[in-house]
Design an enzyme around this catalytic site. Structure first.
Site, PDB file in Angstrom:
ATOM      1  N   ASP A   1       0.865  -1.165   0.000  1.00  0.00           N
ATOM      2  CA  ASP A   1       0.000   0.000   0.000  1.00  0.00           C
ATOM      3  C   ASP A   1       0.915   1.232   0.000  1.00  0.00           C
ATOM      4  O   ASP A   1       2.101   1.132   0.348  1.00  0.00           O
ATOM      5  CB  ASP A   1      -0.878  -0.049   1.254  1.00  0.00           C
ATOM      6  CG  ASP A   1      -1.709   1.205   1.424  1.00  0.00           C
ATOM      7  OD1 ASP A   1      -2.372   1.610   0.457  1.00  0.00           O
ATOM      8  OD2 ASP A   1      -1.683   1.781   2.526  1.00  0.00           O
TER       9      ASP A   1
ATOM     10  N   ASP B   1       0.146   5.206   0.930  1.00  0.00           N
ATOM     11  CA  ASP B   1       0.068   6.135   2.065  1.00  0.00           C
ATOM     12  C   ASP B   1      -0.018   5.370   3.379  1.00  0.00           C
ATOM     13  O   ASP B   1      -0.919   4.554   3.583  1.00  0.00           O
ATOM     14  CB  ASP B   1      -1.154   7.032   1.916  1.00  0.00           C
ATOM     15  CG  ASP B   1      -1.080   7.932   0.696  1.00  0.00           C
ATOM     16  OD1 ASP B   1      -0.454   8.993   0.784  1.00  0.00           O
ATOM     17  OD2 ASP B   1      -1.639   7.545  -0.356  1.00  0.00           O
TER      18      ASP B   1
ATOM     19  N   ASP C   1      -1.575  -0.955   5.885  1.00  0.00           N
ATOM     20  CA  ASP C   1      -1.843  -0.438   7.236  1.00  0.00           C
ATOM     21  C   ASP C   1      -3.329  -0.226   7.501  1.00  0.00           C
ATOM     22  O   ASP C   1      -3.686   0.472   8.453  1.00  0.00           O
ATOM     23  CB  ASP C   1      -1.086   0.883   7.458  1.00  0.00           C
ATOM     24  CG  ASP C   1      -1.684   2.037   6.660  1.00  0.00           C
ATOM     25  OD1 ASP C   1      -2.067   1.816   5.494  1.00  0.00           O
ATOM     26  OD2 ASP C   1      -1.775   3.156   7.199  1.00  0.00           O
TER      27      ASP C   1
END
Length: 225
Positions: free
Chosen positions: A8, A10, A166
């Site tokens: 991922d 950001d 995250d």
């Protein structure tokens, strides 16, 4: 054997919260509204621009035309130099620590143009072998389609890929794609979130723990074969 690492963007690969907060503050300043401290925005970034704007503009985000604010955010983003963004993960060390060469890529829900702009300024030591964005396909995470598309681009079986993210939707997408998954607990996860309930294959609370987590997953694959 692990043949590809997917990340991922950001909150996982890159710490973009300071830059994104600065962009929202540009918009707030234009309307003489109170600016947002990073402490109030950091854990919203993985969810995209809408939660950031909702935090900054409050009821005005819905009372006004939210599409206009989202468009203004895109305009501010496009002229940003992302000077405050940095890379969380030492990719050189991570990829060099793998027992065999692996491909690596990015799977994000961020639109393609904004993703490309960010990648042009991030100090990445190696270019990704694939980039799949939120508008690459009709579906985006938590649907597994973007991850499966990345695996096809890399010509790697999903079972030989590891996805690191995250957010819970990263875990959902990775598991649905039949990939090994790692929770990037250093990322933009709100305090008190029970991320262990996501039941990913490994958890890393700091980027420096990724090599060890990958070794464990490699052993897991070896024992299963």
């Amino acid at each position: 054997m692990i043949k590809a690492l997917l990340f991922d963007l950001d909150g996982t690969l890159a710490d973009t919260a300071p830059s994104l907060t600065a962009m929202v503050n540009v918009m707030l300043a234009e309307r003489n509204l109170p600016l947002l401290p990073l402490a109030q925005t950091r854990n919203l970034v993985s969810r995209g621009a809408r939660p950031l704007l909702q935090r900054g503009f409050g009821d005005d985000f819905e009372a006004e035309h939210s599409d206009e604010l989202l468009q203004r955010f895109r305009e501010v983003y496009q002229v940003s130099e992302h000077k405050e963004s940095r890379v969380f993960i030492n990719l050189d060390d991570l990829l060099d620590a793998m027992p065999e060469p692996v491909a690596w890529g990015i799977v994000t829900n961020k639109p393609t143009d904004l993703t490309r702009q960010l990648l042009e300024v991030l100090p990445l030591p190696r270019s990704p072998d694939c980039v799949v964005c939120g508008d690459t396909l009709a579906l985006k995470k938590p649907d597994p389609a973007p991850l499966l598309h990345a695996a096809r681009l890399l010509d790697v079986a999903p079972q030989a890929c590891v996805y690191v993210g995250d957010d819970e939707r990263d875990a959902i997408a990775g598991k649905a794609a039949d990939m090994l998954t790692i929770t990037a607990a250093w990322g933009y996860i709100p305090p008190g979130t029970g991320y262990l309930r996501w039941q990913t294959d490994a958890v890393a609370t700091h980027p420096s723990q990724l090599p060890g987590a990958l070794r464990e997953l490699s052993n897991l694959l070896r024992s299963a074969s």
